[in-house]
Design a protein around this motif. Structure first.
Motif, short mmCIF file in Angstrom:
data_model
loop_
_atom_site.label_atom_id
_atom_site.label_comp_id
_atom_site.label_asym_id
_atom_site.label_seq_id
_atom_site.Cartn_x
_atom_site.Cartn_y
_atom_site.Cartn_z
N LEU A 250 0.83 -1.20 0.00
CA LEU A 250 0.00 0.00 0.00
C LEU A 250 0.87 1.25 0.00
N LYS A 251 0.33 2.29 -0.63
CA LYS A 251 0.98 3.60 -0.53
C LYS A 251 0.59 4.27 0.78
N GLU A 252 1.56 4.99 1.35
CA GLU A 252 1.23 5.67 2.60
C GLU A 252 0.32 6.87 2.32
N ASN A 253 -0.28 7.33 3.40
CA ASN A 253 -1.20 8.48 3.34
C ASN A 253 -2.41 8.20 2.45
N LEU A 260 -8.56 -1.52 0.29
CA LEU A 260 -7.16 -1.92 0.26
C LEU A 260 -6.96 -3.21 -0.55
N TYR A 261 -7.90 -4.14 -0.36
CA TYR A 261 -7.75 -5.42 -1.06
C TYR A 261 -9.06 -6.21 -0.87
N SER A 262 -9.25 -7.19 -1.69
CA SER A 262 -10.42 -8.09 -1.54
C SER A 262 -9.94 -9.53 -1.49
N VAL A 263 -10.42 -10.24 -0.51
CA VAL A 263 -10.11 -11.66 -0.41
C VAL A 263 -11.38 -12.44 -0.76
N SER A 264 -11.17 -13.66 -1.17
CA SER A 264 -12.33 -14.47 -1.59
C SER A 264 -12.16 -15.90 -1.09
N HIS A 307 -8.06 4.76 8.56
CA HIS A 307 -7.51 6.12 8.57
C HIS A 307 -6.26 6.11 7.71
N SER A 308 -5.64 7.26 7.54
CA SER A 308 -4.45 7.39 6.69
C SER A 308 -3.27 6.65 7.30
N ASN A 309 -2.44 6.08 6.43
CA ASN A 309 -1.26 5.37 6.90
C ASN A 309 -0.06 6.30 6.91
#
Length: 309
Positions: A250-253, A260-264, A307-309
């Motif tokens: 992931l990119k910060e901020n 962010l992502y999807s799991v299945s 929230h922001s990273n």
């Protein structure tokens, strides 16, 4: 002879003819006849000959045969007797399963006056022919069978019948060799269809069990019956993710609430047992609960930032 001297005499021949009177009853050679006839004998087939004699002369000794006046309609519809010879014939095919034996009253009358009458009895036994295939009847219809049912679980109850008799009516049942079911005899041609091994709905959700019934006649006759059995689901499979682990970069901020992502994951079970719900296990990162950073949509497995990273 005259009265002269010497006396003279003459002779004459007198012939006396004794006229017949109808004073003798016809007499059958046998008062009881017995014969066996196969049930598939064709119409017009010869059955048996009855024979009577009358020692009177002329019409007094001439005999006419008939079936007795009290002969039931069922017998009259099946048998015919020749009035001159006393031969009995079939008028139509017999059926052993309808009636296995008939008793026929035969009358022999002469043509004198008054008529003299005699009777005899004929027993016709109808021999069975293997003309009926076995019949499989379900007495307990199967319902959905849970896939975790134990071996020996009763699936259905059935009976088998064959209208023929003797070996023609003896029936054996057979299942396909690959079937996970057995037939367990109970009593008098009744059987229970039971499981003989483990079931797995995910491999086979329905079975069409073909049962073959064969009699012991010659040639044997057989029939088949297909019993459909559906296997109901049991929650015996855990959900499986598409991969055992996921690496996400992931990119910060990032923007809070962004995906962010999807799991299945999928589940081999059926219905409610196959519905997958997602959640994040309780864990911490630097003494901070992971759930304070991300959350997951329980329905579709999408992971979002809190929230922001």
């Amino acid at each position: 002879m005259d009265g002269g001297n010497p006396a003279k005499s003459g002779t004459s021949k007198i012939t006396v003819n004794v006229l017949d009177v109808n004073d003798n009853v016809p007499l059958f050679e046998n008062t009881f006849y017995k014969v066996a006839v196969q049930e598939n004998s064709s119409n017009g087939s010869f059955v048996i000959q009855t024979k009577a004699t009358d020692i009177d002369e002329g019409p007094n000794g001439e005999i006419e045969y008939s079936l007795g006046k009290h002969t039931p309609p069922t017998v009259l519809s099946l048998f015919h007797i020749d009035a001159v010879t006393g031969d009995i014939y079939l008028k139509k095919e017999l059926d052993h399963e309808t009636q296995a034996s008939y008793r026929i009253d035969v009358s022999a009358k002469d043509k004198g006056f008054p008529k003299m009458e005699a009777h005899c009895s004929v027993q016709v036994d109808v021999l069975d022919v293997n003309d009926n295939p076995p019949d499989i009847v379900l007495t307990l219809i199967p319902t959905a069978l849970p896939e975790d049912s134990r071996s020996g679980t009763v699936v259905a109850l059935l009976s088998v019948r064959d209208l023929d008799s003797g070996d023609n009516g003896k029936v054996t049942l057979k299942l396909p060799k690959s079937s996970p079911f057995n037939l367990k005899p109970s009593f008098s041609n009744n059987y229970a269809l039971v499981t003989s091994g483990a079931l797995d709905r995910e491999s086979f959700s329905e079975y069409n069990i073909e049962i073959t019934a064969t009699d012991s006649g010659s040639p044997p006759l057989s029939s088949k019956k297909i019993i459909p059995v559906s296997i109901s689901d049991v929650n015996d499979n855990a959900p499986i993710f598409t991969q055992p682990s996921y690496n996400v970069y992931l990119k910060e901020n990032g923007v809070p609430g962004s995906i962010l992502y999807s799991v299945s994951a999928s589940d081999l079970d059926f219905g409610e047992n196959a519905k997958v719900s997602y959640s994040i296990l309780v864990s911490k990162v630097q003494d901070v609960s992971v759930s304070s950073y991300v959350y997951i949509n329980s329905d579709n497995g999408s992971i979002y930032s809190m929230h922001s990273n």
